[in-house]
Design an enzyme around this catalytic site. Structure first.
Site, PDB file in Angstrom:
ATOM      1  N   SER A 125      90.851  35.707  37.371  1.00 57.24           N
ATOM      2  CA  SER A 125      89.331  36.347  37.001  1.00 57.24           C
ATOM      3  C   SER A 125      88.508  35.659  36.086  1.00 57.24           C
ATOM      4  O   SER A 125      89.126  34.576  35.364  1.00 57.24           O
ATOM      5  CB  SER A 125      89.649  37.711  36.214  1.00 57.24           C
ATOM      6  OG  SER A 125      88.554  38.313  35.811  1.00 57.24           O
ATOM      7  N   TYR A 149      92.940  41.289  28.622  1.00 60.75           N
ATOM      8  CA  TYR A 149      92.918  40.991  30.182  1.00 60.75           C
ATOM      9  C   TYR A 149      92.602  39.553  30.580  1.00 60.75           C
ATOM     10  O   TYR A 149      93.514  38.943  31.125  1.00 60.75           O
ATOM     11  CB  TYR A 149      91.934  41.901  30.717  1.00 60.75           C
ATOM     12  CG  TYR A 149      91.882  41.782  32.341  1.00 60.75           C
ATOM     13  CD1 TYR A 149      93.031  42.020  33.301  1.00 60.75           C
ATOM     14  CD2 TYR A 149      90.798  40.952  33.075  1.00 60.75           C
ATOM     15  CE1 TYR A 149      92.950  41.899  34.400  1.00 60.75           C
ATOM     16  CE2 TYR A 149      90.977  40.706  34.227  1.00 60.75           C
ATOM     17  CZ  TYR A 149      91.704  41.176  35.314  1.00 60.75           C
ATOM     18  OH  TYR A 149      91.746  41.194  36.474  1.00 60.75           O
ATOM     19  N   LYS A 153      95.395  36.760  32.064  1.00 65.31           N
ATOM     20  CA  LYS A 153      95.029  35.965  33.132  1.00 65.31           C
ATOM     21  C   LYS A 153      95.006  34.216  33.049  1.00 65.31           C
ATOM     22  O   LYS A 153      95.539  33.700  33.830  1.00 65.31           O
ATOM     23  CB  LYS A 153      93.769  36.396  33.784  1.00 65.31           C
ATOM     24  CG  LYS A 153      93.932  37.760  34.446  1.00 65.31           C
ATOM     25  CD  LYS A 153      94.797  37.772  35.768  1.00 65.31           C
ATOM     26  CE  LYS A 153      94.752  39.064  36.357  1.00 65.31           C
ATOM     27  NZ  LYS A 153      95.830  39.174  37.380  1.00 65.31           N
TER      28      LYS A 153
END
Lengths: 326, 326
Positions: A125, A149, A153
């Site tokens: 992402s 998050y 990632k």
């Protein structure tokens, strides 16, 4: 060829499955079998020219990843994730699925041994990047995420490159832009409005715009996202080198440019369904997001996205609305 | 104040302990207690003006990190690691100690809760960077390691920043230069010659130089390394911002510059003890290593290293040889 999709019940997973069913193969080779996995049972696709198995399990639990790779799939799409907002609220769950889950999957592949070396497509992402940003984020910008998050990632990307370097699998990490136009019901995610202001007016409904028109963001259609996955699964990886995480191409557009594209495609009547309702909380969140990229490496490696927002809207019309504007 | 040193039996851990014993405090506050931990029992320092406890355990095993932080140390120095060469040869051990071990430590701190928020000083490495490099690696260069060790340290940095951002502790990551002059017996590590060619001739012994004199590398003395750790433990972290990993200052010098400094400090007689014995394997390894940095952020934040190689040699003479050249 045997394909495994982890996270097959999500929006991108379903669209990828549809594409594989339609094509019947990948990179010119026929698919014999697809295993569709998610935390909830994915629906089996209709009319697939290959065998499909659906599996529901928590792949982060001990032994579950091993079961998924025991059939030695040739290509593994890893799409499963706890999304940004939830990973921020539930720290433990985000780390368990997004970091430990990905690592357990990589370890399960390594444990097969015996020359097994699948292609692993890992969805990352643009959240791996954290503000402040340059005007356009280049391929060598550093990964200093400002969310859990994004951290998870970024760790996945590092592991992907190292496991690939050691020859345990052949990994490609793709950093997806914000997917627009996202189909389905209006989303309460902070980024939801980018899709809502296109999808809802085209369907005859009102949509709320919580930010000023000069807000700029980075977009690609669901169709492009599936195209990225397919290309990552079939490309010649010897051209990538050791830096296996690639920022996907996309389109940088302001909200104003989105609205003007909507006007060109749908007319004033459709644009009039957008209601301005400024929301300072959302404005503040969006301020920390990347606005523009220079995704040169991925473009040179053959990844393709839309180049105008009109095109993004037309993809939505074709793929979701049968070409009809309400 | 209670200090915990994980990895206290290593060269840097022992020198840090000596410094704390000498100073009796940290940042102007007296030390009440120090817990010295390693996989082997560290030796208790003599003449410490505070209580010391030594602990031997594998901190990566379940429950062990929790025991170490149960006493709520105010400052935790995390120096324990499987070094680069071993982490490359023993993939599982490297990941278990360097990645999972660090993560378990961070999790153990988070699990204490109840407002506990220690300063955590995490030793990282310039191995987080992978070639090709710019002429000088800046503070915003991306982390694309080419070794498992570098990968594990880069993951540790990401976790450190995220756990800090979430308020679970107050982390500072310091990327150490190659430590030179490393005391002790000649080291078989590929980087060993950088120290060997200074230490051995000064002590009256022959040293082997396996690379050409134009090889450039990035150095700081053991004394500076300890200075970095102490500064990281005591500095005002509100000045760092969310990007918690800092490239430490150092000195970029060619092997030829090292030798000329040795000549200035020790004379031709000492330099004559260096024997050239080219080793293509070592040359090839060294080619992939960083040569120079622009460590502006750390310098602005008050970290200080040597500015000439003469100074690095003089530190070795003072700290290891009582000023005497053989």
């Amino acid at each position: 060829m045997h394909i495994l999709i982890i996270g097959a019940a999500g929006m991108v997973g379903r669209k990828l499955t549809q594409r594989l069913v339609r094509d019947g193969g990948l990179g010119g080779k026929p698919i014999d079998k697809a295993t569709l996995h998610d935390i909830v049972q994915p629906s089996a696709p209709e009319g697939a020219p290959f065998a499909t198995t659906t599996v529901a399990s928590d792949f982060s639990l001990p032994g579950e990843a091993a079961k998924l790779v025991a059939g030695r799939p040739d290509i593994i799409f890893h799409l499963a994730a706890i999304v940004s907002g939830e990973a921020e609220q539930d720290f433990e769950k985000g780390y368990r699925i997004n970091l430990d889950g990905a690592w357990k999957l990589f370890e399960a592949i390594r444990a097969v041994g015996d020359g097994y070396k699948p292609r692993v497509v890992f969805t990352s992402s643009i959240a791996v990047f954290g503000a402040p940003f340059p005007a356009a984020i280049g391929d060598e910008f550093f990964t200093t995420p400002l969310t859990s998050y994004g951290t998870q990632k970024a760790v996945g990307e590092l592991l992907l490159s190292d496991y690939t370097r050691k020859g345990f699998f052949d990994g490609v990490g793709i950093r997806l832009p914000t997917i627009c136009v996202r189909p389905g019901a209006p989303n309460k995610a902070a980024s939801g409005f980018f899709s809502n202001i296109i999808r809802e007016p085209l369907a005859g409904h009102e949509a709320v715009l919580p930010v000023p028109e000069d807000v700029r963001h980075w977009h690609a259609s669901p169709r492009s996202a599936v195209g990225f996955l397919v290309h990552a699964a079939t490309m010649d990886t010897s051209r990538i080198g050791p830096r296996r995480a690639l920022t996907m191409p996309g389109l940088s557009a302001t909200v104003g440019e989105q609205i003007e594209a909507l006007r060109r495609v749908g007319g004033d009547k459709v644009v009039a369904r957008i209601r301005r309702e400024p929301d300072t909380t959302i404005m503040k969140i969006v301020e920390g997001w990347p606005r523009n990229f220079d995704a040169r490496r991925a473009t040179e490696l053959g990844f393709v996205a839309e180049t105008t927002f009109d095109e993004i809207i037309r993809v939505h019309l074709e793929d979701e609305l049968g070409g009809k504007i309400a």
